[in-house]
Write a protein that holds these residues in place. Structure first.
Motif, PDB file in Angstrom:
ATOM      1  N   GLY A  25      57.776 -19.314   5.099  1.00 42.77           N
ATOM      2  CA  GLY A  25      58.163 -18.586   6.361  1.00 42.77           C
ATOM      3  C   GLY A  25      57.146 -19.266   7.503  1.00 42.77           C
ATOM      4  O   GLY A  25      56.338 -18.421   7.956  1.00 42.77           O
ATOM      5  N   ILE A  26      56.910 -20.532   7.636  1.00 39.54           N
ATOM      6  CA  ILE A  26      55.923 -20.967   8.701  1.00 39.54           C
ATOM      7  C   ILE A  26      56.781 -21.529   9.775  1.00 39.54           C
ATOM      8  O   ILE A  26      57.859 -22.088   9.586  1.00 39.54           O
ATOM      9  N   GLN A  27      55.962 -21.658  10.791  1.00 42.58           N
ATOM     10  CA  GLN A  27      56.697 -22.266  11.919  1.00 42.58           C
ATOM     11  C   GLN A  27      56.498 -23.977  11.700  1.00 42.58           C
ATOM     12  O   GLN A  27      55.417 -24.498  11.737  1.00 42.58           O
ATOM     13  N   PRO A  28      57.576 -24.683  12.102  1.00 37.97           N
ATOM     14  CA  PRO A  28      57.782 -26.124  11.720  1.00 37.97           C
ATOM     15  C   PRO A  28      56.696 -27.023  12.547  1.00 37.97           C
ATOM     16  O   PRO A  28      56.257 -27.628  12.133  1.00 37.97           O
ATOM     17  N   GLU A  29      56.478 -26.216  13.789  1.00 42.18           N
ATOM     18  CA  GLU A  29      55.208 -27.165  14.683  1.00 42.18           C
ATOM     19  C   GLU A  29      53.931 -27.039  13.979  1.00 42.18           C
ATOM     20  O   GLU A  29      53.095 -27.898  14.345  1.00 42.18           O
ATOM     21  N   ARG A  30      53.843 -26.260  12.968  1.00 41.82           N
ATOM     22  CA  ARG A  30      52.400 -26.137  12.524  1.00 41.82           C
ATOM     23  C   ARG A  30      52.382 -27.102  11.319  1.00 41.82           C
ATOM     24  O   ARG A  30      51.412 -27.090  10.558  1.00 41.82           O
ATOM     25  N   LEU A  31      53.324 -28.024  10.804  1.00 43.72           N
ATOM     26  CA  LEU A  31      53.538 -28.920   9.896  1.00 43.72           C
ATOM     27  C   LEU A  31      53.439 -30.167  10.736  1.00 43.72           C
ATOM     28  O   LEU A  31      54.373 -30.438  11.274  1.00 43.72           O
ATOM     29  N   ASP A  32      52.532 -31.111  10.055  1.00 47.48           N
ATOM     30  CA  ASP A  32      52.491 -32.553  10.785  1.00 47.48           C
ATOM     31  C   ASP A  32      52.569 -33.500   9.564  1.00 47.48           C
ATOM     32  O   ASP A  32      51.905 -33.441   8.655  1.00 47.48           O
ATOM     33  N   LEU A  33      53.657 -34.373   9.927  1.00 46.85           N
ATOM     34  CA  LEU A  33      53.922 -35.239   8.520  1.00 46.85           C
ATOM     35  C   LEU A  33      53.332 -36.706   9.292  1.00 46.85           C
ATOM     36  O   LEU A  33      53.474 -37.322  10.118  1.00 46.85           O
ATOM     37  N   GLU A  34      52.137 -37.126   8.263  1.00 45.80           N
ATOM     38  CA  GLU A  34      51.680 -38.387   8.363  1.00 45.80           C
ATOM     39  C   GLU A  34      52.351 -39.499   7.541  1.00 45.80           C
ATOM     40  O   GLU A  34      52.401 -39.621   6.580  1.00 45.80           O
ATOM     41  N   LEU A  35      52.817 -40.798   8.331  1.00 50.97           N
ATOM     42  CA  LEU A  35      53.279 -41.752   7.750  1.00 50.97           C
ATOM     43  C   LEU A  35      52.822 -43.041   7.947  1.00 50.97           C
ATOM     44  O   LEU A  35      52.048 -43.184   9.399  1.00 50.97           O
ATOM     45  N   THR A  36      52.457 -43.965   7.219  1.00 48.97           N
ATOM     46  CA  THR A  36      51.647 -45.201   7.771  1.00 48.97           C
ATOM     47  C   THR A  36      52.748 -46.055   8.491  1.00 48.97           C
ATOM     48  O   THR A  36      54.043 -46.063   8.392  1.00 48.97           O
ATOM     49  N   GLU A  37      52.281 -47.004   9.338  1.00 52.51           N
ATOM     50  CA  GLU A  37      53.024 -47.920  10.201  1.00 52.51           C
ATOM     51  C   GLU A  37      53.899 -48.661   9.144  1.00 52.51           C
ATOM     52  O   GLU A  37      55.240 -48.990   9.582  1.00 52.51           O
ATOM     53  N   SER A  38      53.433 -49.501   8.209  1.00 49.67           N
ATOM     54  CA  SER A  38      54.147 -50.329   7.430  1.00 49.67           C
ATOM     55  C   SER A  38      55.509 -49.451   6.627  1.00 49.67           C
ATOM     56  O   SER A  38      56.285 -50.086   6.401  1.00 49.67           O
ATOM     57  N   MET A  39      54.958 -48.096   6.449  1.00 47.85           N
ATOM     58  CA  MET A  39      55.978 -47.475   5.612  1.00 47.85           C
ATOM     59  C   MET A  39      57.261 -47.439   6.529  1.00 47.85           C
ATOM     60  O   MET A  39      58.325 -47.568   5.949  1.00 47.85           O
ATOM     61  N   ILE A  40      56.951 -47.119   7.981  1.00 43.15           N
ATOM     62  CA  ILE A  40      58.279 -46.729   8.688  1.00 43.15           C
ATOM     63  C   ILE A  40      58.777 -48.115   8.999  1.00 43.15           C
ATOM     64  O   ILE A  40      60.259 -48.223   9.163  1.00 43.15           O
ATOM     65  N   MET A  41      58.305 -49.256   8.835  1.00 45.17           N
ATOM     66  CA  MET A  41      58.611 -50.645   9.248  1.00 45.17           C
ATOM     67  C   MET A  41      59.515 -51.240   8.355  1.00 45.17           C
ATOM     68  O   MET A  41      60.515 -51.773   8.507  1.00 45.17           O
ATOM     69  N   ARG A  42      59.159 -50.755   7.142  1.00 47.65           N
ATOM     70  CA  ARG A  42      60.006 -51.408   5.803  1.00 47.65           C
ATOM     71  C   ARG A  42      61.407 -51.070   5.757  1.00 47.65           C
ATOM     72  O   ARG A  42      62.362 -51.713   5.422  1.00 47.65           O
ATOM     73  N   ASN A  43      61.847 -49.735   6.485  1.00 44.96           N
ATOM     74  CA  ASN A  43      63.020 -49.560   6.486  1.00 44.96           C
ATOM     75  C   ASN A  43      63.443 -48.677   7.562  1.00 44.96           C
ATOM     76  O   ASN A  43      63.796 -47.525   7.672  1.00 44.96           O
ATOM     77  N   ALA A  44      63.239 -49.356   8.714  1.00 42.84           N
ATOM     78  CA  ALA A  44      63.120 -48.716   9.950  1.00 42.84           C
ATOM     79  C   ALA A  44      64.236 -47.935  10.416  1.00 42.84           C
ATOM     80  O   ALA A  44      64.217 -46.651  10.776  1.00 42.84           O
TER      81      ALA A  44
END
Ligand code: C2E
Ligand code: CA
Ligand code: CA
Ligand code: CA
Length: 279
Positions: free
Chosen positions: A140-159
């Motif tokens: 029951g939390i507002q989605p805006e209150r959750l921040d997801l951290e991804l590294t640059e290399s993580m997203i570039m690998r499978n962009a």
């Protein structure tokens, strides 16, 4: 010479066996740790210097080992990623962070944001988006209150795949941040294709900012470009007043680092929320 050669290869074989056994031992111990609930999340304050208040915190996993004490994530996350166990650990982290956020909200900590670290394998799971949405709903939390951290290399690998996944999460209202920014090879113009809210400047740049003009220039450039793209910027690993003052003169608004607080158990966060972090 022949004998030496044999000794040498025996030495290597034994060396490899040892590491293999250590790895298997650690892998078993990690499974056990998850079942026995030996993991715990610590939280490190993220401070907005325009108000000197903590606006949120990053969840950082610790393994509370019954004999060895507190084991830091660098000692087990890489193996958890290799073995795939990170998927279950990552789900536990999300669940646990969301439950904590729920509890803090009930205690009156309105607007508080929790940042959670993700692993590549976790994000690549076909049911990742629905998992996250279910957890949020259940807690029951507002989605805006959750921040997801991804590294640059993580997203570039499978962009391409990652863009799709992040778009879905962003449409749900979650915040997305790039961790360790500046250590990868992506250009900001490329990153514009991702639904991002925030860049986290890697602590290796912040660390040397007062000694190394190149690092200072990198920080300055990242901040000004990020602002032009309407992204927030947070400096990580801020340890001294001088580092903070310099980053501030470049326009950086958010800070995380030992200067403000080390990562602490969840129970210590409400008191810190009340505090003024004037430096
Ligand atoms: P990270 O995401 O870059 O997290 C920041 C790390 O910097 C944390 O180390 C934090 O304690 C440390 N740190 C914070 N302020 C300072 C400072 O002023 N000076 C210095 N020298 N260090 C500072 P920690 O907690 O040992 O975590 C290490 C890494 O383990 C994290 O790096 C992250 O990549 C990973 N990690 C932690 N928790 C999780 C998790 O729940 N899931 C996943 N997938 N990875 C995690
Ligand atoms: Ca992080
Ligand atoms: Ca980081
Ligand atoms: Ca880093």
């Amino acid at each position: 010479a022949k004998d030496n050669g044999r000794n040498c290869s025996q030495f290597f074989t034994r060396g490899i066996d040892d590491t293999l056994q250590e790895r298997i031992g650690l892998e078993n111990a990690l499974h056990h740790a998850l079942k026995q609930q030996q993991f715990q999340l610590y939280y490190q304050p993220q401070v907005d210097v325009s108000s000197n208040k903590m606006i949120g915190a990053e969840a950082l996993i610790r393994w509370i080992h019954p004999e060895k004490g507190i084991i830091p994530p660098d000692a087990f996350i890489p193996l958890a990623e290799e073995t795939g166990l990170i998927v279950d650990i990552g789900r536990w982290v999300l669940e646990s962070a969301c439950q904590q956020l729920r509890a803090w909200t009930d205690q009156g900590m309105d607007g508080f944001v929790v940042s959670v670290n993700l692993s590549a394998l976790q994000v690549q799971q076909p049911d990742f988006v629905s998992d996250v949405c279910q957890i949020i709903k259940r807690c029951g939390i507002q989605p805006e209150r959750l921040d997801l951290e991804l590294t640059e290399s993580m997203i570039m690998r499978n962009a391409e795949e990652t863009i799709k996944t992040l778009k879905q999460l962003s449409e749900q209202g979650l915040q997305i941040s790039i961790d360790d920014f500046g250590t990868g090879y992506s250009s900001l113009s490329y990153l514009k294709r991702f639904p991002l809210d925030k860049l986290k400047i890697d602590r290796s740049f912040v660390n040397d900012i007062t000694n190394d003009p190149d690092d200072a220039m990198i920080c300055r450039t990242i901040i000004s470009m990020a602002h032009n793209l309407n992204l927030k910027v947070i400096a990580e690993g801020v340890e001294t007043n001088e580092q903070q003052a310099l980053m501030r003169s470049y326009g950086c608004e958010l800070y995380q680092g030992y200067l403000f607080s080390r990562p602490v158990p969840a129970s210590e966060i409400p008191a810190l929320r009340e505090r003024s972090f004037e430096v």
